[in-house]
Design an enzyme around this catalytic site. Sequence first.
Site, PDB file in Angstrom:
ATOM      1  N   SER A 124       0.815  -1.218   0.000  1.00  0.00           N
ATOM      2  CA  SER A 124       0.000   0.000   0.000  1.00  0.00           C
ATOM      3  C   SER A 124       0.850   1.270   0.000  1.00  0.00           C
ATOM      4  O   SER A 124       1.563   1.543  -0.960  1.00  0.00           O
ATOM      5  CB  SER A 124      -0.944  -0.039   1.202  1.00  0.00           C
ATOM      6  OG  SER A 124      -1.945   0.927   1.103  1.00  0.00           O
TER       7      SER A 124
ATOM      8  N   ASP B  56      10.613   5.716  -9.690  1.00  0.00           N
ATOM      9  CA  ASP B  56      10.320   6.366 -10.975  1.00  0.00           C
ATOM     10  C   ASP B  56      11.161   7.615 -11.191  1.00  0.00           C
ATOM     11  O   ASP B  56      11.536   7.941 -12.317  1.00  0.00           O
ATOM     12  CB  ASP B  56       8.841   6.713 -11.070  1.00  0.00           C
ATOM     13  CG  ASP B  56       7.984   5.516 -11.464  1.00  0.00           C
ATOM     14  OD1 ASP B  56       8.540   4.407 -11.588  1.00  0.00           O
ATOM     15  OD2 ASP B  56       6.755   5.682 -11.640  1.00  0.00           O
TER      16      ASP B  56
ATOM     17  N   LYS C 114      -0.393  -4.006  -3.631  1.00  0.00           N
ATOM     18  CA  LYS C 114      -1.722  -3.469  -3.287  1.00  0.00           C
ATOM     19  C   LYS C 114      -1.860  -2.100  -3.946  1.00  0.00           C
ATOM     20  O   LYS C 114      -1.382  -1.096  -3.428  1.00  0.00           O
ATOM     21  CB  LYS C 114      -1.900  -3.367  -1.778  1.00  0.00           C
ATOM     22  CG  LYS C 114      -3.280  -2.853  -1.350  1.00  0.00           C
ATOM     23  CD  LYS C 114      -3.426  -2.902   0.167  1.00  0.00           C
ATOM     24  CE  LYS C 114      -4.793  -2.398   0.597  1.00  0.00           C
ATOM     25  NZ  LYS C 114      -4.874  -0.925   0.586  1.00  0.00           N
TER      26      LYS C 114
END
Length: 481
Positions: A314, A325, A339
Site C-alpha cells: 500500500s 520512478d 496493493k
Amino acid sequence: MTQRDNEYEQKQRKKIIHIKRSHLFILLGLSIILTAILAVTLTLGIQHWRSGLDKEQRYSFSKVEKVYQTLNNDYYKKEQSDKLAQAAIDGMIKELKDPYSEYMSKDDTQSFNEDVSGDFVGIGAEMQKKNNQIQVTSPMKDSPAEKAGIKPKDTVTKVNGKSVKGKPLESVVKEVRGKKGTYVTLTIKRGEHEQELKIKRDKIHVKSVEYQKHDHIAVLKINKFQNNTSTELKSAILKAHNEGIRRIVIDLRNNPGGLLDEAVKMANLFIDKNHTVVKLKKGQHTEEVKTHNDALAQAKDMKVSILVNEGSASASEVFTGAMKDYNKAKVFGSKTFGKGIVQTTQEFKDGSLLKFTNMKWLTPNDHYIHGKGIEPDTKISTPRYQTLSVIPSDKTFKVTNKSKHVKTMKIGLTALGYKVNNESTTYDQSLESSVKKFQQNENLKVTGEFDKETNDKFTQSLVDKANKQDTVLNDLLKKLK
C-alpha cells in the site's frame, strides 16, 4: 366613444367581475393543491438527490427496506432491529469480495483511529504472549510503565487484582488501557518476586520511525504510515546529516502501509515541488497528487536505498514507486506485496465506521502494481524460515501424518540448527527425533509429537532468530560499503 360603447364596456366589466367571484374558491383550492403537489415532488426530488441513488438503485433498495420492515413487524419471534441492520450491512460488505472493505463498530473505530494516529491512552508497555504468559517486551522510553519500574521480560499475572491466566493478549491490553489520568494496578512477577505497581494512564505516542546507525550508514526503519510519520522521517534525516552520514537505508519490510498523504509528504522530502507522486484513478477520471513543497536540502545530499519485501504494501509501495520512478533511490530486497487500491472511510453518528475501496492508484510513470508488486533493483532473498506460513495450533502432528505444515516444521527446525533428513510432507522418524531434541532443549514434555506447546515455542524461536540475525539487512549493508 359613444354612449352605446360605454354601456357595452360596463356590461363586460360586470361579467368579468362576476366570473372571478364565482370561481374564486375553486381557483384558490386548485392553487393549494398544485402547491402541495409541487412541494411533495420537490421534497422527494431533494431526498432522492441527497441519497445519491438513481431510479433503479432506489427501487432495489426499497426491497431491502421492505424486507427489514416485514421481518421487524411480522416475524414470528422478536428480533433486534439493530442486529437485522447489522446483518444487512455485513451482507453488502461480504458481497464486495474485497478484503480491504469492512464495517467497524464504535469500539473497532476507536482502535482504528488510534492505529492511524499512533496515539492511545495507556501505560506504554509493549506486551506479548509467551508460553501462555503475558510478558512485557519492553516499556517505551519515558512512558508511565518505565517510570513505574516495569522492565523487559516482566510477567503480568493480574490486572486490577484479576488474574490474566488464559486470557487473550488483546483482552489484557484492553484492560490495561483506559481514560487519561486514571490508574491501573498491575501485578508483576520478576523471577520469584511478585509485586503490585499502580500506574497512571497517559497519552502515548508510538513512534513510526526507528533510527539505527551502522558505521557510516543510517538505517531508518518505518513501521507504518501514521500521522506525522513524514515529520519523524525528516527528523531522522536531519539527525543523520548532522552526524556526517550521507547514506541512508529506508527499511519498509513488513510495513503494511497506512495513510496515503503521509506517503506523499515523505516522498516530498526527496522529490521537488509540483511533481506527481501518485495518480488516483476512478473510472475515467484521474487525479494527480503532487508535491507542495521544495525537497529537503539535507535529503538531496543523501544516497538513498529502500529495503522491501513481500510484506511491504500500500503506502509503502506508493512511496517506493515514486522514489524509483524519479531515480531518487535504489530498491533492494524482494518483490513487494502488490496493493494498488486505495480505501477511504465514512464515519457515522453512532461512532461506527465504513472503510471501503474507492479507487486504484498508479505510480508517476503509470505503473499499476496491484497483484504484481514492485520488483527491486537488486534482489536480496529473505531466509526461507522467515517466509513460512503459520502452523495451526489446534492440531497435534505425529509420525505418519502428511501435511504441508510438516514441511514447514522441517524447514524451521533446520534453520534452528536441528538435523532433518528431507523436506517432504511426511512426518517421519527423522522429524520425530528432531522434535524430541527440540522439546528437550526447550524444557518441554518430550513426546516427539508436534503439539500446541511445541508449536508456540517453535514459532517464538524463529521470531527470536529473525530479530537477532537480520541477514537481509546485513547483506545490504555489505553491498553499500
